[in-house]
Design an enzyme around this catalytic site. Sequence first.
Site, PDB file in Angstrom:
ATOM      1  CG  ASP A 141      -1.851   1.121   1.325  1.00 36.35           C
ATOM      2  OD1 ASP A 141      -2.687   1.227   0.418  1.00 36.35           O
ATOM      3  OD2 ASP A 141      -1.768   1.911   2.286  1.00 36.35           O
TER       4      ASP A 141
ATOM      5  CD  GLU B 221      -2.376   2.797  -3.400  1.00 33.52           C
ATOM      6  OE1 GLU B 221      -3.503   3.248  -3.582  1.00 33.52           O
ATOM      7  OE2 GLU B 221      -1.831   2.802  -2.269  1.00 33.52           O
TER       8      GLU B 221
END
Length: 559
Positions: free
Chosen positions: A260, A305
């Site tokens: 993330d 990401e």
Amino acid sequence: MRSRSSKRAGRLAGLSLALLLASALLLSACSDSGAQDKQDQAVAPKTEAGNAAAVKEPEGFAFTDTMAPMGHSSGVWYELFVRSFNDSNGDGVGDLNGVTNKLDYLQELGIKGIWLMPINPSPSYHGYDVTDQYAVNPDYGTLDDLKRLLDEAHKRGIKVIMDLVVNHTSSKHPWFLDSAKGKDSKHRDWYTWAEDKEISLSSLGPSGQPVLHASGKSHYLGMFSQDMPDLNFDNPEVRQEMVKVGQFWLKFGMDGLRLDAAKHIYEDFQSSVDDPQTSVKNKAWWQEFRQGMDAVNKDAYLIGEIWDSMSVVGPFLDHALNSGFNFDLSKILLDSAKNERANEVGSTLNRMFTYFSKQSAGAFVDAPFLSNHDGNRVMSEVGSDPNHARMAAAMLLTMPGNPFLYYGEEVGMEGMKPDERLREPMIWAADRKSDGQTTWEAASSNGNTVSVAEQLKDPNSMFNFYKKLISWRYEEPALGDGGIAPFEIANEGVLAYGRVSGDTTLLVVHNLTATKQAVDLNANGEVPFTKVRFQSVDEGIALQGGQLELPPYSTVILQ
Ligand SMILES: [Ca+2]
Ligand SMILES: [Ca+2]
């Protein structure tokens, strides 16, 4: 946006020109990266050993001289929000056993990998603010339940990765609570305190947002929100701890990790966006993390990401992550489907992959997707037009690499921002009180969505459309592993691109429009495609002497 060369010579010469242009563009686009990067980008790709090296093509026809080498596709992946997916114990909250109960469903769809959104304990519904990196959220079950999910997935040839939130923790995490106690606490330097580091209290975040939050008389960095304090990766203890966390889950049996906010490790402030050191330090951290994961499992799949343009994504693929989600491509594909307009997919990706290949020494695997938990659902984004949603899927599932679906996309679930509406309960049956249905929040955007149970029975359903397109990828590995090349067609509503791997050359053609289209494939020189290999519709596709007829909203793959 779409440039067309009307002459055959233009197309044949197009590649080397495109490469030169790409190098020039990248040089200007990456003026912030290091000198070595610049040098790398300026060099045209060599024909290195790889699964997409030089291609033999019939005389008089060429997509490209070379295809940039890339790693092998592992198939189609599925992002899944456990809380909304499937409930095994009747409390209305999705759980890990619920996911296990639906592995046969995912296998039937053709899924080879699952990305579990955060499963660690967290005070929020979404879980991106973790309070214990080594445990499972009790709402979702136990470590034993997770073990069983992994075992059952592996039995079905399905890999599992999980979200690892590395950039920040919850403000309720014991590390942060200790850090906030004062300057002498053990974990003080695990977070960034403005007063300790002499950071100006007027500093803003990358998008101009306030990022320094008050705690007593001090202020801490929380790039996303005050509930999510950023960890300080300049502190070696933090780096060691996060490597340990990653290793813990790989040893547990995870096949990889979805990382993330990967670029926000060091992109904390407005001033970090243009600072060359941000890219250098991010890359160094993820390379260190990669080495740590390699020590446990060299095949671990690491996908990040990195919500940014390709020039920012590239360095993350250098001996660090296997993949970065292709955010630029999702915009292009959705725009093409929505507006029934062929964008420059082939040339854009060809240029991008040449750069990524160079950055990763030919190892990267692209990760295309249409939407995820942070964006409007595909069906809603294309104006609730099922034909547009199908064309978006047909483009996605003929792209190189590892396509990622977002749960419910395969049955046309709806949902527009705010975030909660993007993450509604999966619709399993017409009876919305059936076994497994999650009810923790109302599926208010999906009152009209046809359920999974109904779609499984209907050969023309969205589910069966996805299933068919996914199956093509396993019948013809060039769709996963091959490179991509532009193919010009003088018709705004028809998108075409080549897919090339070894001796296999395919031409993918989409009619994005509501009307029948006839195209002359030989308009710019004779093409070698004589056979319809795959077609998305049962009737209406005709190929004769380079003349191709496509019914409305249809996809064909020629060989
Ligand atoms: Ca439950
Ligand atoms: Ca950060």
